[in-house]
Design a protein around this motif. Structure first.
Motif, PDB file in Angstrom:
ATOM      1  N   LEU A  56      -1.604  66.049  62.312  1.00  0.00           N
ATOM      2  CA  LEU A  56      -0.507  65.249  61.790  1.00  0.00           C
ATOM      3  C   LEU A  56      -0.156  64.140  62.778  1.00  0.00           C
ATOM      4  N   ASP A  57      -0.171  64.465  64.079  1.00  0.00           N
ATOM      5  CA  ASP A  57       0.191  63.481  65.100  1.00  0.00           C
ATOM      6  C   ASP A  57      -0.898  62.445  65.336  1.00  0.00           C
ATOM      7  N   ARG A  58      -2.159  62.794  65.101  1.00  0.00           N
ATOM      8  CA  ARG A  58      -3.205  61.792  65.308  1.00  0.00           C
ATOM      9  C   ARG A  58      -3.422  60.927  64.071  1.00  0.00           C
ATOM     10  N   ALA A  59      -2.992  61.412  62.893  1.00  0.00           N
ATOM     11  CA  ALA A  59      -3.250  60.667  61.658  1.00  0.00           C
ATOM     12  C   ALA A  59      -2.018  59.997  61.077  1.00  0.00           C
ATOM     13  N   ASN A  60      -0.829  60.245  61.643  1.00  0.00           N
ATOM     14  CA  ASN A  60       0.377  59.640  61.071  1.00  0.00           C
ATOM     15  C   ASN A  60       0.344  58.111  61.148  1.00  0.00           C
ATOM     16  N   LEU A  61      -0.390  57.565  62.105  1.00  0.00           N
ATOM     17  CA  LEU A  61      -0.504  56.111  62.211  1.00  0.00           C
ATOM     18  C   LEU A  61      -1.143  55.500  60.966  1.00  0.00           C
ATOM     19  N   ALA A  62      -2.040  56.238  60.319  1.00  0.00           N
ATOM     20  CA  ALA A  62      -2.696  55.720  59.113  1.00  0.00           C
ATOM     21  C   ALA A  62      -1.677  55.457  58.009  1.00  0.00           C
TER      22      ALA A  62
ATOM     23  N   LEU B  99     -14.674  61.861  58.822  1.00  0.00           N
ATOM     24  CA  LEU B  99     -13.306  62.348  58.965  1.00  0.00           C
ATOM     25  C   LEU B  99     -12.359  61.237  59.407  1.00  0.00           C
ATOM     26  N   PHE B 100     -12.799  60.436  60.385  1.00  0.00           N
ATOM     27  CA  PHE B 100     -11.899  59.418  60.928  1.00  0.00           C
ATOM     28  C   PHE B 100     -11.704  58.243  59.984  1.00  0.00           C
ATOM     29  N   PHE B 101     -12.609  58.030  59.039  1.00  0.00           N
ATOM     30  CA  PHE B 101     -12.322  57.044  58.000  1.00  0.00           C
ATOM     31  C   PHE B 101     -11.096  57.476  57.222  1.00  0.00           C
ATOM     32  N   PHE B 102     -11.049  58.750  56.847  1.00  0.00           N
ATOM     33  CA  PHE B 102      -9.915  59.251  56.084  1.00  0.00           C
ATOM     34  C   PHE B 102      -8.636  59.280  56.924  1.00  0.00           C
ATOM     35  N   MET B 103      -8.783  59.567  58.212  1.00  0.00           N
ATOM     36  CA  MET B 103      -7.610  59.693  59.062  1.00  0.00           C
ATOM     37  C   MET B 103      -7.030  58.357  59.500  1.00  0.00           C
ATOM     38  N   THR B 104      -7.793  57.290  59.363  1.00  0.00           N
ATOM     39  CA  THR B 104      -7.324  55.999  59.846  1.00  0.00           C
ATOM     40  C   THR B 104      -7.205  54.959  58.719  1.00  0.00           C
TER      41      THR B 104
END
Length: 433
Positions: free
Chosen positions: A32-38, A254-259
């Motif tokens: 949650l903390d690494r992806a909230n920026l997205a 994964l990081f495409f979805f997270m960012t």
């Protein structure tokens, strides 16, 4: 007449499931903390004045420090143990999460995201080590599936909430709320977590059950020093190199979805912020299903007598091949069909994510569980670092996400081929002498 004494067999406790619950909660807040920026990105980028290329650098800044800190964090884990290291990590990354709410420039955003990456670095190596210590092999795929699923639960169910917070109180509120939540969880981890041999709620029967099934039942003693002679084993085996390549590719998806995913829905498909928050949560639910299906599938194969190699590799390869379907979203503007392709791709990514860590736990040297997880995560998060930046530059240059989805699909295919042709035997690597 001789009367034989009645002996009672001690019933194993189930302390390992409470430990798994703790790991799931920590992983929930980690992602949650690494992806909230997205979620904040569409408004934040306009307010701060960031182009897609600069926003890609902000997304990628997390990965720079996260990747660089993997090996040092593995050293800390093997030396000081999961309880202390995870507590420090949680408090540190939660503080940097809250500080993002005060950022008003490209430089401050970069600094906070790098701080977040530094303190989140030990998370997944700790998770893998805890599960290897607490769970027998036949339950490990399930355990890793549950905590891997927890990373998507936060995004699936909290993305609409975060979007609502942003719309009503500004993008800053997202970071204040999630940062505070992480601080609370950090205290809870320190209070409740212990290694198996130190945990008061576990009995000898459960410890014996864990050890008999291939779990370690303990962790490497604190103050153990890792030598360079031992470290070379993490770079000389073909099976590990194949996994490094595969995880690099899988984490890129994964990081495409997270960012970029929320921005993709708004900029490429014309969704409103609120609608992107609602629709955008659906693929994350697919990922949750993927990690649960993958863990159950892998453990079921193992229980039915399939080899460890087949039980771990078949679901992983299948998941990576399913992730290639992300490219289908290039050929439609129908919201439902777009979300369908994305959900299938993220479902596959979830399967591969869960079982890759289970496979690593089967082959990594037991003396280097923390370090092997860290090196594995270095490879993974090179993908996580490069993916947001590559997508950002592609979008800036082409003014479209079309080529970005081709990039993501190609990497997923390469990952599947790596598991098919490079990863070989899955016996645990032994360190002699």
């Amino acid at each position: 007449m001789n009367i034989q004494p009645v002996t009672s067999v001690e019933k194993p406790t189930n302390a390992r499931y409470f430990i798994l619950f703790l790991v799931c909660i920590v992983t929930f807040i980690n992602y949650l903390d690494r992806a909230n920026l997205a979620v904040a990105a569409p408004l934040l980028s306009k307010e701060v004045g960031l182009t897609p290329a600069l926003m890609g650098l902000v997304f990628g800044a997390f990965g720079w420090s996260y990747t660089c800190m993997q090996v040092p964090s593995g050293w800390f884990i093997d030396r000081f143990g999961p309880r202390v290291v995870y507590t420090v990590a949680l408090i540190g990354w939660s503080a940097f999460t809250g500080l993002i709410g005060f950022c008003n420039s490209f430089a401050t955003l970069i600094a906070c995201r790098m701080g977040l990456g530094i303190f989140e670095a030990p998370a997944f190596p700790i998770n893998a080590r805890v599960c290897t210590s607490w769970f027998p092999s036949k339950e490990r795929g399930m355990a890793i599936g549950y905590y891997t699923g927890a990373e998507y639960i936060g995004l699936a169910f909290c993305t609409p909430i975060l979007a609502w917070l942003m719309i009503n109180w500004g993008w800053q509120a997202i970071f204040y709320a999630t940062g505070l939540l992480g601080l609370i969880i950090g205290v809870a981890w320190y209070v409740y977590y212990r290694d198996p041999v130190q945990y008061q709620g576990v009995n000898k029967a459960e410890l014996d059950y864990i050890k008999a099934g291939g779990g370690l039942g303990e962790t490497v003693a604190a103050e153990k020093k890792v030598t360079w002679g031992e470290m070379k084993h993490l770079f000389k085996h073909r099976s590990l190199w194949g996994m490094y390549i595969g995880q690099f590719c899988n984490t890129s998806t994964l990081f495409f979805f997270m960012t970029w995913f929320p921005s993709y829905l708004v900029a490429e498909k014309g969704m409103t912020l609120l609608k992107s928050g609602i629709y955008g949560s659906i693929p994350f639910m697919g990922a949750i299903a993927g990690v649960l299906v993958g863990g159950f599938w892998s453990d079921t194969m193992l229980k039915k007598g399939f080899s460890v190699e087949a039980s771990r590799k078949v679901p992983t390869i299948t998941g990576l091949l399913l992730s290639v379907s992300i490219i289908g979203a290039n050929y439609t503007n129908d919201f439902g069909i777009v979300i369908g392709f994305m959900s299938v791709a993220f479902f596959g990514q979830g399967i591969a994510s869960a079982i890759a860590w289970a496979l690593l736990s089967e082959i990594a040297p037991k003396e280097l569980l923390g370090m092997s997880g860290s090196v594995f995560n270095v490879a993974a998060n090179l993908g996580g670092t490069l993916s947001p930046m590559v997508v950002g530059f592609i979008v800036s240059y082409t003014h479209s996400f079309t080529a970005a989805l081709v990039y993501a699909a190609s990497l997923a295919l390469i990952g599947a081929l790596s598991y098919i042709f490079i990863v070989g035997k899955t016996d645990r690597i032994e360190i002699n002498g």
